[in-house]
Design a protein around this motif. Structure first.
Motif, PDB file in Angstrom:
ATOM      1  N   ASP A 126     -12.068   5.046  -6.692  1.00 10.13           N
ATOM      2  CA  ASP A 126     -10.999   6.033  -6.755  1.00 10.13           C
ATOM      3  C   ASP A 126     -10.786   6.662  -5.383  1.00 10.13           C
ATOM      4  O   ASP A 126     -11.740   7.114  -4.739  1.00 10.13           O
ATOM      5  N   TRP A 127      -9.530   6.697  -4.962  1.00  6.19           N
ATOM      6  CA  TRP A 127      -9.192   7.204  -3.632  1.00  6.19           C
ATOM      7  C   TRP A 127      -9.662   8.648  -3.441  1.00  6.19           C
ATOM      8  O   TRP A 127     -10.284   8.994  -2.439  1.00  6.19           O
ATOM      9  N   ARG A 128      -9.398   9.501  -4.422  1.00  8.06           N
ATOM     10  CA  ARG A 128      -9.709  10.920  -4.281  1.00  8.06           C
ATOM     11  C   ARG A 128     -11.198  11.188  -4.193  1.00  8.06           C
ATOM     12  O   ARG A 128     -11.625  12.159  -3.566  1.00  8.06           O
TER      13      ARG A 128
ATOM     14  N   GLU B  40      -4.151   4.502  -7.276  1.00 10.51           N
ATOM     15  CA  GLU B  40      -5.236   5.486  -7.140  1.00 10.51           C
ATOM     16  C   GLU B  40      -6.502   4.875  -6.555  1.00 10.51           C
ATOM     17  O   GLU B  40      -7.520   5.550  -6.446  1.00 10.51           O
ATOM     18  N   ARG B  41      -6.442   3.609  -6.156  1.00 10.86           N
ATOM     19  CA  ARG B  41      -7.669   2.943  -5.713  1.00 10.86           C
ATOM     20  C   ARG B  41      -7.672   2.680  -4.216  1.00 10.86           C
ATOM     21  O   ARG B  41      -6.620   2.609  -3.577  1.00 10.86           O
ATOM     22  N   VAL B  42      -8.845   2.515  -3.682  1.00 15.19           N
ATOM     23  CA  VAL B  42      -9.018   2.067  -2.300  1.00 15.19           C
ATOM     24  C   VAL B  42      -8.776   0.567  -2.286  1.00 15.19           C
ATOM     25  O   VAL B  42      -9.478  -0.196  -2.968  1.00 15.19           O
ATOM     26  N   SER B  43      -7.768   0.115  -1.540  1.00 16.85           N
ATOM     27  CA  SER B  43      -7.396  -1.305  -1.581  1.00 16.85           C
ATOM     28  C   SER B  43      -7.658  -2.046  -0.274  1.00 16.85           C
ATOM     29  O   SER B  43      -7.610  -3.276  -0.253  1.00 16.85           O
TER      30      SER B  43
ATOM     31  N   TYR C 277      -6.816   2.166   3.258  1.00 16.89           N
ATOM     32  CA  TYR C 277      -5.525   1.982   2.590  1.00 16.89           C
ATOM     33  C   TYR C 277      -5.650   2.273   1.095  1.00 16.89           C
ATOM     34  O   TYR C 277      -6.636   1.875   0.458  1.00 16.89           O
ATOM     35  N   ARG C 278      -4.620   2.940   0.560  1.00 18.72           N
ATOM     36  CA  ARG C 278      -4.568   3.259  -0.865  1.00 18.72           C
ATOM     37  C   ARG C 278      -3.412   2.528  -1.532  1.00 18.72           C
ATOM     38  O   ARG C 278      -2.291   2.522  -1.017  1.00 18.72           O
TER      39      ARG C 278
ATOM     40  N   HIS D  47       0.829  -1.203   0.000  1.00 21.80           N
ATOM     41  CA  HIS D  47       0.000   0.000   0.000  1.00 21.80           C
ATOM     42  C   HIS D  47       0.866   1.256   0.000  1.00 21.80           C
ATOM     43  O   HIS D  47       1.991   1.261   0.475  1.00 21.80           O
TER      44      HIS D  47
END
Length: 409
Positions: free
Chosen positions: A380-382, A353-356, A349-350, A330
């Protein structure tokens, strides 16, 4: 397909056998298990069983009547020692052979050990019962390894009145998996209760008096528990023709060879949801993968990729820890709810660019589950994580590994 053999009679193997019947398969199912016990649940070994809250019978995954209703050729206390792939035959330690048309491998893992004699490990029912009998007020227990399994056992031993020393080679326990700040928070729970947590130390061997460290110091103990990870049970497959490397190598359908599938802790498969190969040692994954392997074996034309969002949990002292996702490599961790200092928080956790992934301590299950869909959809994290969330992670180059093996979960 008249004969299906399932090697491994724990959560993954049992789930596979039950799914075969549920899907209408009426041929012979042989379920082989190395242990003499009926299939049982492993997560309580380091918690409810070790603490004597539960007796051994409460761990059974199914009653004898439930198993009988499946019509299995059940062979317990039988170790598989060799697979002959062309002949579709598995040889057992008692000299018998089992032939098959379809094969599901669910042989799990075994604990890593240290040089020397007399240390405990915690993988089987018998392991847990033996250690439980040796714990009590004033007993000195050294736990080698402060991962989730070691931490759970240390917490139970402390509650039973033992004097606990917890030894960990990393500077911060679990930092490789959950990040340094979260690792610090989980560590502090031990120190506050008087557990002697020592980080950055290497144990070289078990001795008659305890354990010896790399600098020569002997840490004395009445009992030693080694909890330094696991190895997949694949040695018996040497020379079989299957590809083995940190588990049985499978594709996204859990297939290792034609009509040969693997499931549970021993399976290393390609998870298309995260775009990487993984081997997961968690209870929930074992059951889900056992079901997926059985369905794909029965229906090769309609196979579905096994693409789960991994889940695990851990109980330590008054902390309930839950996590979804795949945290390996991460890039960032952000606290989106609660407070690290209070040990009541939800961290997201990122990766890229993705939420993982998500990990929570002391939060209601509903608060954690709502992030599962974000992980499953590759959100998308943002667009997903609030801009004001507090950072709680070090740079990626300092973060390695994933959610670690939780041998009891």
């Amino acid at each position: 397909m008249n004969r299906i053999l399932v090697v491994g009679a724990s959560a993954a193997g049992l789930a596979a056998a039950e799914t075969l019947r549920r899907e209408g398969y009426d041929g012979t199912i042989t379920l082989v298990g190395e242990e003499p016990h009926l299939p049982y649940d492993r997560p309580p070994l380091s918690k409810q069983l070790l603490s004597s809250e539960w007796d051994a019978g409460r761990l059974d995954l199914r009653t004898p009547d439930d198993l009988a209703a499946l019509g299995l050729d059940l062979r317990l206390g039988a170790e598989a020692i060799r697979l002959e792939l062309p002949e579709r035959t598995v040889h057992l330690a008692d000299g018998s052979e089992v032939t098959y048309d379809g094969l599901i491998l669910a042989t799990g893992v075994r604990p890593r050990r240290l040089p020397g004699e007399g240390a405990h490990v915690l993988r089987t029912l018998d392991d847990a019962l033996t250690l439980r009998d040796r714990l009590g007020p004033g007993r000195r227990l050294v736990v080698v390894g402060a991962g989730f399994l070691g931490a759970e056992a240390a917490a139970v031993a402390w509650r039973l009145g033992a004097r606990v020393t917890l030894l960990e080679p990393a500077p911060v326990p679990l930092a490789h998996a959950v990040g340094t700040e979260v690792g610090h928070v989980l560590s502090q729970a031990h120190r506050e209760r008087g557990v002697d947590l020592r980080c950055g130390v290497t144990v070289t061997e078990v001795t008659e008096d305890g354990v010896r460290l790399a600098d020569g110091e002997v840490v004395e103990a009445d009992e030693v528990l080694v909890a330094i990870g696991s190895l997949p049970n694949t040695e018996w497959l040497d020379g079989s023709g299957l590809t083995v490397g940190d588990g049985v190598i499978c594709d996204e359908y859990c297939e290792a060879a034609k009509n040969v599938y693997a499931a549970g802790d021993v399976a290393r498969w390609y998870n298309p949801l995260f775009g990487t190969a993984m081997r997961i040692e968690h209870r929930t994954n074992a059951a889900e993968q056992g079901m997926a392997a059985a369905r794909n074996l029965l229906n090769p034309q309609g196979r579905k990729a096994f693409a789960p969002v991994p889940y695990f949990w851990s109980d330590q002292y008054d902390m309930k820890i839950q996590a979804y996702g795949f945290l390996r490599g991460h890039d960032e961790v952000a606290v989106v709810d609660g407070d690290l200092a209070e040990r009541r928080f939800l961290a997201v956790y990122r990766t890229g660019e993705r939420v993982s992934g998500v990990l929570a301590v002391g939060m209601p299950p509903r608060a954690v589950r709502q992030w599962r869909q974000a992980i499953a959809s590759g959100a998308d994290w943002r667009e997903t994580v609030p801009a004001g969330a507090s950072a709680a992670a070090e740079p990626k180059e300092a973060v390695h590994g994933g959610i670690p093996s939780h041998r009891a979960s």
